[in-house]
Design an enzyme around this catalytic site. Structure first.
Site, PDB file in Angstrom:
ATOM      1  N   GLY A 130      53.827  -4.283   9.929  1.00 39.42           N
ATOM      2  CA  GLY A 130      52.959  -4.439  11.098  1.00 39.42           C
ATOM      3  C   GLY A 130      53.676  -5.216  12.172  1.00 39.42           C
ATOM      4  N   LEU A 131      54.091  -4.504  13.232  1.00 42.00           N
ATOM      5  CA  LEU A 131      54.912  -5.138  14.266  1.00 42.00           C
ATOM      6  C   LEU A 131      54.200  -5.136  15.610  1.00 42.00           C
ATOM      7  CD1 LEU A 131      58.345  -3.552  13.276  1.00 42.00           C
ATOM      8  CD2 LEU A 131      57.402  -5.772  12.588  1.00 42.00           C
ATOM      9  N   MET A 165      51.751 -10.052  17.269  1.00 46.39           N
ATOM     10  CA  MET A 165      52.022 -11.215  16.411  1.00 46.39           C
ATOM     11  C   MET A 165      53.068 -10.909  15.354  1.00 46.39           C
ATOM     12  SD  MET A 165      48.396 -13.227  15.957  1.00 46.39           S
ATOM     13  CE  MET A 165      49.166 -14.548  15.014  1.00 46.39           C
ATOM     14  N   ASN A 179      43.658 -11.124   9.645  1.00 45.31           N
ATOM     15  CA  ASN A 179      42.335 -11.765   9.591  1.00 45.31           C
ATOM     16  C   ASN A 179      41.427 -11.040   8.604  1.00 45.31           C
ATOM     17  OD1 ASN A 179      42.607 -13.965  11.381  1.00 45.31           O
ATOM     18  ND2 ASN A 179      42.383 -12.620  13.148  1.00 45.31           N
ATOM     19  N   LYS A 199      40.447 -20.004   8.111  1.00 46.03           N
ATOM     20  CA  LYS A 199      40.749 -19.340   9.384  1.00 46.03           C
ATOM     21  C   LYS A 199      39.505 -18.673   9.965  1.00 46.03           C
ATOM     22  CE  LYS A 199      43.457 -17.622  12.652  1.00 46.03           C
ATOM     23  NZ  LYS A 199      42.790 -16.473  13.233  1.00 46.03           N
ATOM     24  N   GLU A 204      36.110 -21.346  17.446  1.00 44.12           N
ATOM     25  CA  GLU A 204      36.745 -20.868  18.686  1.00 44.12           C
ATOM     26  C   GLU A 204      35.734 -20.143  19.573  1.00 44.12           C
ATOM     27  OE1 GLU A 204      39.605 -17.190  19.180  1.00 44.12           O
ATOM     28  OE2 GLU A 204      40.674 -18.866  18.268  1.00 44.12           O
TER      29      GLU A 204
END
Length: 325
Positions: free
Chosen positions: A7-8, A11, A95, A189, A196
């Site tokens: 996964g590029l 992030m 996530n 998280k 957040e």
């Protein structure tokens, strides 16, 4: 140390770049061959598919999955479970839902494969600032991968040390924490992202009040034409509400005071919902976090049935007529 990265996106690619800067080597794969080609170079090798990526890693293999939560992560972890060998480690840095981590860790353990869940905070700024890492899983794998986590984390920087922490884990002062067993990293998280939402909503509502004090709804002698960009900037300096989110707000307002680039349609990525579900399970009142999530829902449906029905009821019982847009 060597790490495979699957996964590029924004992030994932920057995680690789930061690791290589710190002297590590990476084997990378993405469904988009161009994303792989853009990264391949010194200390970065491309994989044609998952099997090729695994073949290019030396045992014990370490594979970091940086994909959106859901089916694509599920399929990728399952395939890695078929390709990897006992003693290898999978790190899910996306996530994912923490309950999925508990199940996946159990499934991988039966194959002798370590599974870590790693909440990763830092966004597009992480390449330079570093990433705050919240890690769940067995201690053996966490300790073995410490050089990777240390390289990705921000380090101590210039933040003053908190008093009376002398007997505690010093890694947290460098920006990474082994939270506990499987699922705990993504659970921490998840709540981080729920908070957040609340912080962002508080800033958004406050600046809306500042902006609308100039409206005709306010008596003329109490109308103020306030400069939101300057207010955001002055609050950054010595104010109790200063934060990185306020830094970003100040930058956005300085660049585009009217925020004309944005529609006001606000998405949510799932963690806010999961946080509220956890609060319900634990019987914890989460008024602010719930309201922040619902505000995002409302932002997508300003002309929806609920608002129209409110207008209809007001008109029916009191003859109220809403102004035209």
């Amino acid at each position: 140390m060597q790490l495979g990265m699957i996964g590029l996106g924004r992030m994932g690619a920057n995680l690789v770049r930061r690791l290589v800067r710190q002297g590590h080597a990476c084997v990378v794969f993405d469904q988009n061959p161009e994303a792989v080609a853009d990264l391949v170079g010194q200390s970065i090798t491309g994989g044609a598919d998952l099997a090729d990526l695994v073949a290019k890693l030396s045992p014990p293999r370490n594979v970091w999955v940086m994909l959106p939560a859901g089916e694509i992560t599920e399929q990728t972890v399952a395939e890695l479970g078929r390709l990897l060998e006992p003693g290898d480690t999978i790190i899910d840095g996306g996530n994912a839902f923490f309950q999925d981590d508990v199940r996946r860790a159990r499934e991988m353990k039966a194959k002798g494969i370590h599974y870590l869940d790693c909440g990763t905070s830092g966004g597009v700024w992480g390449l330079e600032r570093g990433y705050c890492l919240m890690i769940g899983g067995d201690r053996e794998a966490v300790e073995r991968l410490d050089p990777i986590f240390a390289a990705l984390s921000p380090g101590e920087g210039t933040i003053p040390k908190t008093p009376r922490r002398e007997a505690r884990d010093t890694r947290v002062e460098r920006g990474y924490l082994h939270c506990g067993p499987s699922g705990s990293g993504h659970f921490v998280k998840m709540v981080h992202n729920g908070i957040e939402y609340g912080l962002m909503q508080a800033y958004a509502e406050g600046f809306e009040i500042l902006r609308k004090v100039s409206s005709e709804a306010v008596p003329a002698e109490r109308r103020y034409d306030l400069d939101l960009a300057d207010i955001a900037e002055v609050w950054r300096r010595g104010s109790v509400v200063s934060s990185w989110l306020l830094d970003l707000t100040s930058s956005a307002l300085a660049e585009d005071p009217a925020l004309s680039r944005y529609s006001g349609f606000v998405e949510d990525s799932g963690e806010g919902r999961w946080t509220i579900n956890a609060a319900i399970e634990e019987a914890v009142p989460a008024d602010v976090l719930s309201a922040a999530l619902y505000a995002r829902f409302r932002s997508r449906d300003r002309e929806g049935t609920a608002n129209k029905l409110l207008s209809a009821m007001r008109h029916a019982f009191g003859g109220h007529v809403e102004p035209k847009k």
